[in-house]
Each structure stands twice: as C-alpha cells, then as structure tokens.
Design an enzyme around this catalytic site. Structure first.
Site, PDB file in Angstrom:
ATOM      1  N   TYR A  80     -20.971  27.845 -29.627  1.00 17.77           N
ATOM      2  CA  TYR A  80     -21.863  26.909 -30.330  1.00 17.77           C
ATOM      3  C   TYR A  80     -21.092  25.673 -30.775  1.00 17.77           C
ATOM      4  O   TYR A  80     -21.524  24.546 -30.575  1.00 17.77           O
ATOM      5  CB  TYR A  80     -22.454  27.629 -31.552  1.00 17.77           C
ATOM      6  CG  TYR A  80     -23.476  26.815 -32.309  1.00 17.77           C
ATOM      7  CD1 TYR A  80     -24.824  26.922 -31.986  1.00 17.77           C
ATOM      8  CD2 TYR A  80     -23.094  25.960 -33.332  1.00 17.77           C
ATOM      9  CE1 TYR A  80     -25.765  26.179 -32.674  1.00 17.77           C
ATOM     10  CE2 TYR A  80     -24.035  25.216 -34.021  1.00 17.77           C
ATOM     11  CZ  TYR A  80     -25.375  25.328 -33.691  1.00 17.77           C
ATOM     12  OH  TYR A  80     -26.318  24.594 -34.375  1.00 17.77           O
ATOM     13  N   PHE A 132     -37.837   0.265 -20.173  1.00 10.04           N
ATOM     14  CA  PHE A 132     -38.184   1.518 -19.514  1.00 10.04           C
ATOM     15  C   PHE A 132     -39.181   2.221 -20.427  1.00 10.04           C
ATOM     16  O   PHE A 132     -39.147   2.025 -21.644  1.00 10.04           O
ATOM     17  CB  PHE A 132     -36.939   2.384 -19.248  1.00 10.04           C
ATOM     18  CG  PHE A 132     -37.299   3.636 -18.508  1.00 10.04           C
ATOM     19  CD1 PHE A 132     -37.722   3.559 -17.186  1.00 10.04           C
ATOM     20  CD2 PHE A 132     -37.301   4.880 -19.132  1.00 10.04           C
ATOM     21  CE1 PHE A 132     -38.133   4.697 -16.506  1.00 10.04           C
ATOM     22  CE2 PHE A 132     -37.706   6.016 -18.454  1.00 10.04           C
ATOM     23  CZ  PHE A 132     -38.120   5.927 -17.143  1.00 10.04           C
ATOM     24  N   THR A 133     -40.083   3.020 -19.843  1.00 11.21           N
ATOM     25  CA  THR A 133     -41.201   3.584 -20.625  1.00 11.21           C
ATOM     26  C   THR A 133     -40.737   4.275 -21.911  1.00 11.21           C
ATOM     27  O   THR A 133     -41.234   3.975 -23.001  1.00 11.21           O
ATOM     28  CB  THR A 133     -41.994   4.595 -19.771  1.00 11.21           C
ATOM     29  OG1 THR A 133     -41.064   5.497 -19.169  1.00 11.21           O
ATOM     30  CG2 THR A 133     -42.816   3.904 -18.694  1.00 11.21           C
ATOM     31  N   ASP A 223     -27.810   0.966 -20.939  1.00 15.48           N
ATOM     32  CA  ASP A 223     -28.450   2.178 -20.414  1.00 15.48           C
ATOM     33  C   ASP A 223     -27.862   2.382 -19.012  1.00 15.48           C
ATOM     34  O   ASP A 223     -28.183   1.656 -18.067  1.00 15.48           O
ATOM     35  CB  ASP A 223     -29.974   1.993 -20.346  1.00 15.48           C
ATOM     36  CG  ASP A 223     -30.684   3.226 -19.765  1.00 15.48           C
ATOM     37  OD1 ASP A 223     -30.006   4.074 -19.162  1.00 15.48           O
ATOM     38  OD2 ASP A 223     -31.919   3.319 -19.900  1.00 15.48           O
ATOM     39  N   LYS A 266     -29.568  11.751 -14.010  1.00 14.39           N
ATOM     40  CA  LYS A 266     -29.328  10.796 -12.923  1.00 14.39           C
ATOM     41  C   LYS A 266     -27.824  10.553 -12.810  1.00 14.39           C
ATOM     42  O   LYS A 266     -27.206  10.907 -11.818  1.00 14.39           O
ATOM     43  CB  LYS A 266     -30.051   9.476 -13.210  1.00 14.39           C
ATOM     44  CG  LYS A 266     -31.573   9.598 -13.244  1.00 14.39           C
ATOM     45  CD  LYS A 266     -32.197   8.292 -13.727  1.00 14.39           C
ATOM     46  CE  LYS A 266     -33.688   8.398 -13.936  1.00 14.39           C
ATOM     47  NZ  LYS A 266     -34.486   7.965 -12.809  1.00 14.39           N
ATOM     48  N   ARG A 389     -46.187   3.247 -10.365  1.00 13.94           N
ATOM     49  CA  ARG A 389     -45.467   2.408 -11.333  1.00 13.94           C
ATOM     50  C   ARG A 389     -46.235   1.095 -11.428  1.00 13.94           C
ATOM     51  O   ARG A 389     -45.877   0.097 -10.834  1.00 13.94           O
ATOM     52  CB  ARG A 389     -44.013   2.159 -10.912  1.00 13.94           C
ATOM     53  CG  ARG A 389     -43.164   3.396 -10.775  1.00 13.94           C
ATOM     54  CD  ARG A 389     -42.443   3.850 -12.026  1.00 13.94           C
ATOM     55  NE  ARG A 389     -43.254   4.416 -13.076  1.00 13.94           N
ATOM     56  CZ  ARG A 389     -42.756   5.123 -14.093  1.00 13.94           C
ATOM     57  NH1 ARG A 389     -41.466   5.348 -14.188  1.00 13.94           N
ATOM     58  NH2 ARG A 389     -43.522   5.614 -15.028  1.00 13.94           N
ATOM     59  N   PHE A 455     -50.583   8.361 -17.967  1.00 13.36           N
ATOM     60  CA  PHE A 455     -50.131   8.600 -16.584  1.00 13.36           C
ATOM     61  C   PHE A 455     -49.579  10.010 -16.396  1.00 13.36           C
ATOM     62  O   PHE A 455     -49.582  10.532 -15.295  1.00 13.36           O
ATOM     63  CB  PHE A 455     -49.095   7.547 -16.158  1.00 13.36           C
ATOM     64  CG  PHE A 455     -47.817   7.566 -16.971  1.00 13.36           C
ATOM     65  CD1 PHE A 455     -47.760   6.913 -18.191  1.00 13.36           C
ATOM     66  CD2 PHE A 455     -46.698   8.227 -16.520  1.00 13.36           C
ATOM     67  CE1 PHE A 455     -46.597   6.932 -18.953  1.00 13.36           C
ATOM     68  CE2 PHE A 455     -45.528   8.249 -17.275  1.00 13.36           C
ATOM     69  CZ  PHE A 455     -45.481   7.604 -18.494  1.00 13.36           C
TER      70      PHE A 455
HETATM   71  N1  F0G Z   1     -33.391   5.192 -18.855  1.00 14.98           N
HETATM   72  C1  F0G Z   1     -33.689   5.013 -17.553  1.00 14.98           C
HETATM   73  C2  F0G Z   1     -33.272   3.753 -16.879  1.00 14.98           C
HETATM   74  C3  F0G Z   1     -34.379   6.011 -16.855  1.00 14.98           C
HETATM   75  O1  F0G Z   1     -34.659   5.822 -15.562  1.00 14.98           O
HETATM   76  C4  F0G Z   1     -34.757   7.190 -17.522  1.00 14.98           C
HETATM   77  C5  F0G Z   1     -35.517   8.229 -16.841  1.00 14.98           C
HETATM   78  C6  F0G Z   1     -34.422   7.331 -18.877  1.00 14.98           C
HETATM   79  C7  F0G Z   1     -33.731   6.311 -19.503  1.00 14.98           C
HETATM   80  C8  F0G Z   1     -34.802   8.550 -19.642  1.00 14.98           C
HETATM   81  O2  F0G Z   1     -33.969   9.601 -19.269  1.00 14.98           O
HETATM   82  O3  F0G Z   1     -35.547  11.264 -18.229  1.00 14.98           O
HETATM   83  O4  F0G Z   1     -33.256  11.942 -19.006  1.00 14.98           O
HETATM   84  O5  F0G Z   1     -35.019  11.389 -20.646  1.00 14.98           O
HETATM   85  N2  F0G Z   1     -36.122   8.059 -15.751  1.00 14.98           N
HETATM   86  C9  F0G Z   1     -36.850   9.093 -15.027  1.00 14.98           C
HETATM   87  C10 F0G Z   1     -37.531   8.506 -13.806  1.00 14.98           C
HETATM   88  C11 F0G Z   1     -37.778   9.875 -15.864  1.00 14.98           C
HETATM   89  O6  F0G Z   1     -38.230   9.268 -13.136  1.00 14.98           O
HETATM   90  O7  F0G Z   1     -37.337   7.334 -13.490  1.00 14.98           O
HETATM   91  P1  F0G Z   1     -34.486  11.132 -19.280  1.00 14.98           P
END
Ligand code: F0G
Length: 482
Positions: A80, A132-133, A223, A266, A389, A455
C-alpha cells in the site's frame, strides 16, 4: 517503423515488431450489425465488443503491450505504502522529464481533477491551444472557463501546416493583456491536440509560449497524454530537431513546463495517470488531494502491475521505431482514403485517421449530426467502431440551444501495435464503398438525450429508413460476403 524501399514497388509501412499474443475477433454479417446498432441507440459507445470487428473507438488503454511490459507486471511490489513499483516509475519519469516530484492518479482525467481543484477558482480563465472534453469539464465545474488560442489553421480540416496544434502567440499576448494574470491560474498545452485531429505542436511554439508565460509569471502545464505522437512529429517535421534523439526532444519539451501530466492509458502504453512536477510548492499544493481522491501517494488508484508496465512503456516510448508505428499507419490510411476521394483531416496527425463528416455527408443538417450518422454508417458498412467528434459531443447551453461544433469529425483511432495492414486496408475498402453510396446515409434524431455527457449515454434513431436501404445496397454489391 522501418523506412524500406520494396523491389516490387509496394508502398506500405513495415512493422518492427511481431505479434505473440492474439485475441479472436468477430465479423458479424451486416444484418446483425444493423440490429446491434439499433440496440445501441446509434451510439457507438453503447455497442458490445462481441459485435465489433475493428475497434477504432479510442487508443486509450487498448494499445498493444510489449513482452517486456508484460514480464515487468509479474515482478511488481504489492504494498500500500512505499511500493518499489512506484519508486521505479518515479525514477523513470525523473530520468525522462527531469522533474523532481511525481503524483500518481488512476487515469488522465483524475490528474485534471487534482490540477483544477488545486489551482482553479470561480472566474478564472485557463488558456490552452484547444480543450479536451474532460479537461474543460473539470475547469468549468469549479467556476472557471477555458480560452482556446490555437492558430486559425488548427481548425481548418484540410491544410499542409505541419503543426496545426500551435498556439497563436498574438492571441496569447492579447489574451493575457485583456484577462489579467490574476485570473489565469495556469496555461495548458495539449500535445497532439486530440479534438482537432491529433495535431501536434512544434518545440519552438512550446518554447515561445512558455517564454511569454514566464515573463508574466504564469504557471505552465503540459497535457502529455498524446506526447508520443507529438515527439515523433517534432523529429520528423521540425527541421531544427531532425538530429535530436527522441530522448533529447522529450527533455527539451519537459524543461519548458512547470507541470506535466499524462494519461498512461496512452502515454506509457498501459493504464494509469501521472503528474510530474518540477517545483516543491506546486507539488505541495496538490499532494493532499491524491490520498483524498485517488489513493495513497505511492499508487494513486493504479494497480502496481500497471505501474510496472508504464515504467517499461515510458522507456519504450523513447524508441523512434516504437512511437512511429501509430503516426505512420495513420498517414498510410489517410493517404489511401484521399486516393479514393474520401474527405479526411490533413495533414494526418496522431491518435487516428479523422473523416470530415460535413464533407462526407453534406446533405445532412448539423442538427441531424453528420458525424454521428457517419459513425453508425461506418459500423454498418464494416463492423468498424469509430467515435463521433462533433456536435453530438457538445453540451447544450443552459437555455437549451445546441452549439454547433467547429469541426464535425469521425475519429477512427489507431491503437498502437494492434491492427495489421490487411485490417487497415479492409477499413479503407469499406469506407470507400460507403463514400460511393453516401447519398443513402441519412441523419439521426434523439430518442433519449441526457442533460450532461449525452454522447456517452444518449440514444438516437435514424431520421428515415436509410439504414435498411444501406443494408440492401451492401447485399446487392457484396453478395453473401460478411
Ligand atoms: N487528455 C487528453 C489529451 C486525452 O486524449 C485524454 C483521454 C485525457 C486527457 C483523459 O485521460 O482517459 O486517462 O482519463 N482521451 C481518451 C480518448 C478518452 O479516447 O481520446 P483518461
């Protein structure tokens, strides 16, 4: 990827890896695909994997792992607190980025939550190349807003600009003068800008932007979730960096920023999230939030197995042969589609191949969701799952009006080291067939529209019997073929 000239004149990328573990796929007949897309409310997020042939929804958490990564997962230290697995991850991030502090989190958006909670207050504005969303959602939840300062070329779907993700420096200076530094908690740069088609920034632009921020005492955040593709593009497209190694470029990038966070779903080819920090005061501003939201400071919600896989994955990311595979496959697919007249985002970026739905389906009104309709149609045509998108991914205004997205894209993500060349060619074939028959494709309308993140969970229906017509045409053209 290897730069190989073929005797027979073939012009295809050559993988520098072999596949040693496989997963069986199903290619359902189009009649079943029509049922499946209806069951999923025409929302590709709601499709089941058993009905999908090529899953191009995302590159997140689904990249091909290496033998070394899988082996590392067996020798992890399950404790832990004080896990040696965390120490190895921390040491690797320090080696690559030169940062002194590391905070773990369960994935990228959890890093964004911590950053937003620590630094954003109501009335703040966070400048960035593009949102980013999840990033935007965390900032707006805390009463902040985002300002997008990407250069105008960034939102043009076709271009030959190699760095469409760059920030416009004049826009940045004007923004700082008009907003005032007290309302700017930090500036965020997103490497490999996701929502405009995985488009990179140049190292020079990162240096210029961070230089301006330093002059004004504004904290800078990178990021780095899509940094691996961006590193490759800097080496391939930025003349001044041609002779630098990927490791040197990584360090040059990291030296510019105060904080670097990434989704290890990623960057690192596994699953998790990290915030790497140069300065102790920034580390201390965020540290207490990790045990509160994620888990203790030496795992932050990640499994120790994943931490080991990330450590090896980060090391492998420094190998140009490894990180070039995604962008080169994407470029290949993009060029093959261009040859057949299919409208795509250019230049090819990282992350995936992006179809321009507004040009693919010009007869569909923006409020009937061309990219959403294209996602359903591409699934019907080939069992290929992409991600809308565009306008569907936007949120309605409080008064119910629907903002129309600047770009209306269908993203066909290319998880790294997952698909074979024949699968890519199959996707090109089915998309080309659909393009020839594009006038058959109609729009979508809401059946169930959730008030937020529509979405992900929303359900739609075709506005006419266009899907039945598409199935009939497929059978007429392909006979009994799957
Ligand atoms: N920043 C970027 C540029 C991303 O593409 C993503 C995730 C995140 C942050 C968030 O990271 O998913 O580990 O919480 N992109 C995914 C996509 C979801 O399908 O493009 P996460």
């Amino acid at each position: 990827m290897a730069n190989i000239k073929f005797f027979t004149g073939m012009d295809i990328p050559l993988e520098l890896h072999k596949v040693r573990m496989v997963q069986k796929l199903n290619l359902q007949p189009i009649e079943r695909r029509a049922e499946a897309v209806a069951e999923a409310g025409n929302n590709t997020f709601l499709l089941k994997n058993k009905d999908i042939f090529l899953d191009m929804l995302t590159d997140s958490g689904v990249n091909g792992m290496s033998d070394r990564q899988t082996a590392a997962m067996l020798i992890c230290d399950d404790s832990y607190a004080g896990s040696a697995s965390f120490d190895r991850l921390e040491a690797k991030v320090h080696e690559l980025f030169g940062t002194d502090f590391l905070l773990p989190a369960h994935q990228g958006r959890a890093c964004e939550n911590i950053l937003a909670v620590a630094f954003v207050k109501p009335g703040d504005v966070v400048p960035m190349n593009f949102h980013f969303t999840t990033t935007k959602a965390h900032i707006t939840r805390l009463g902040g807003t985002v300002a997008e300062l990407v250069k105008d070329e960034g939102v043009k779907t076709t271009s030959d600009d190699p760095f469409k993700g760059d920030i416009d420096l004049d826009k940045l200076r004007k923004f700082i003068a008009e907003t005032g530094v007290e309302r700017i908690p930090f500036l965020r740069i997103e490497a490999g800008t996701n929502l405009i088609g995985g488009q990179p920034l140049s190292l020079q632009n990162m240096r210029d932007v961070c230089g301006i921020c330093r002059e004004h005492g504004i904290m800078t955040v990178l990021d780095a979730s899509l940094l691996q593709d961006n590193l490759y593009f800097i080496k391939a497209r930025e003349a001044a960096c041609r002779d630098m190694s990927i490791r040197e470029i990584t360090r040059a990038v990291a030296d510019e920023f105060d904080i670097i966070y990434f989704s290890a779903r990623k960057f690192g080819f596994a699953r998790g999230g990290c915030i790497a920090i140069h300065d102790r005061k920034h580390f201390e501003a965020m540290r207490e939030l990790v045990p509160m939201y994620e888990g203790f400071l030496t795992y932050g919600g990640m499994s120790v197995r994943e931490m080991e896989a990330i450590t090896v994955g980060l090391d492998e990311t420094m190998d140009e042969d490894v990180i070039s595979q995604g962008p080169i496959f994407i470029e290949f697919m993009t060029k093959e589609l261009i040859k057949r007249g299919v409208p795509v985002v250019t230049p090819a970026g990282g992350l995936g191949c992006h179809l321009n739905a507004r040009e693919f389906l010009p007869h569909i009104d923006d409020h009937e969701y061309p990219a959403g309709a294209l996602a359903a149609a591409v699934y019907l045509a080939g069992g290929i799952r992409g991600m809308e998108r565009g306008t569907l991914s936007e949120q309605r205004e409080p008064d119910g009006t629907e903002p129309i997205a600047e770009v209306e894209l269908l993203r066909l993500a290319m998880p790294r080291r997952v698909f074979t060349m024949s699968q890519v060619l199959y996707a090109v074939d089915r998309i080309s067939w659909l393009f020839e028959n594009r006038e058959l494709v109609g729009g979508l309308r809401w059946v169930e529209e959730p008030s937020s993140l529509r979405f992900f969970f929303g359900r739609l229906a075709p506005t006419s019997d266009w899907q039945e017509k598409l199935v009939k045409k497929f059978r007429a053209d392909f006979g009994s073929s799957l």
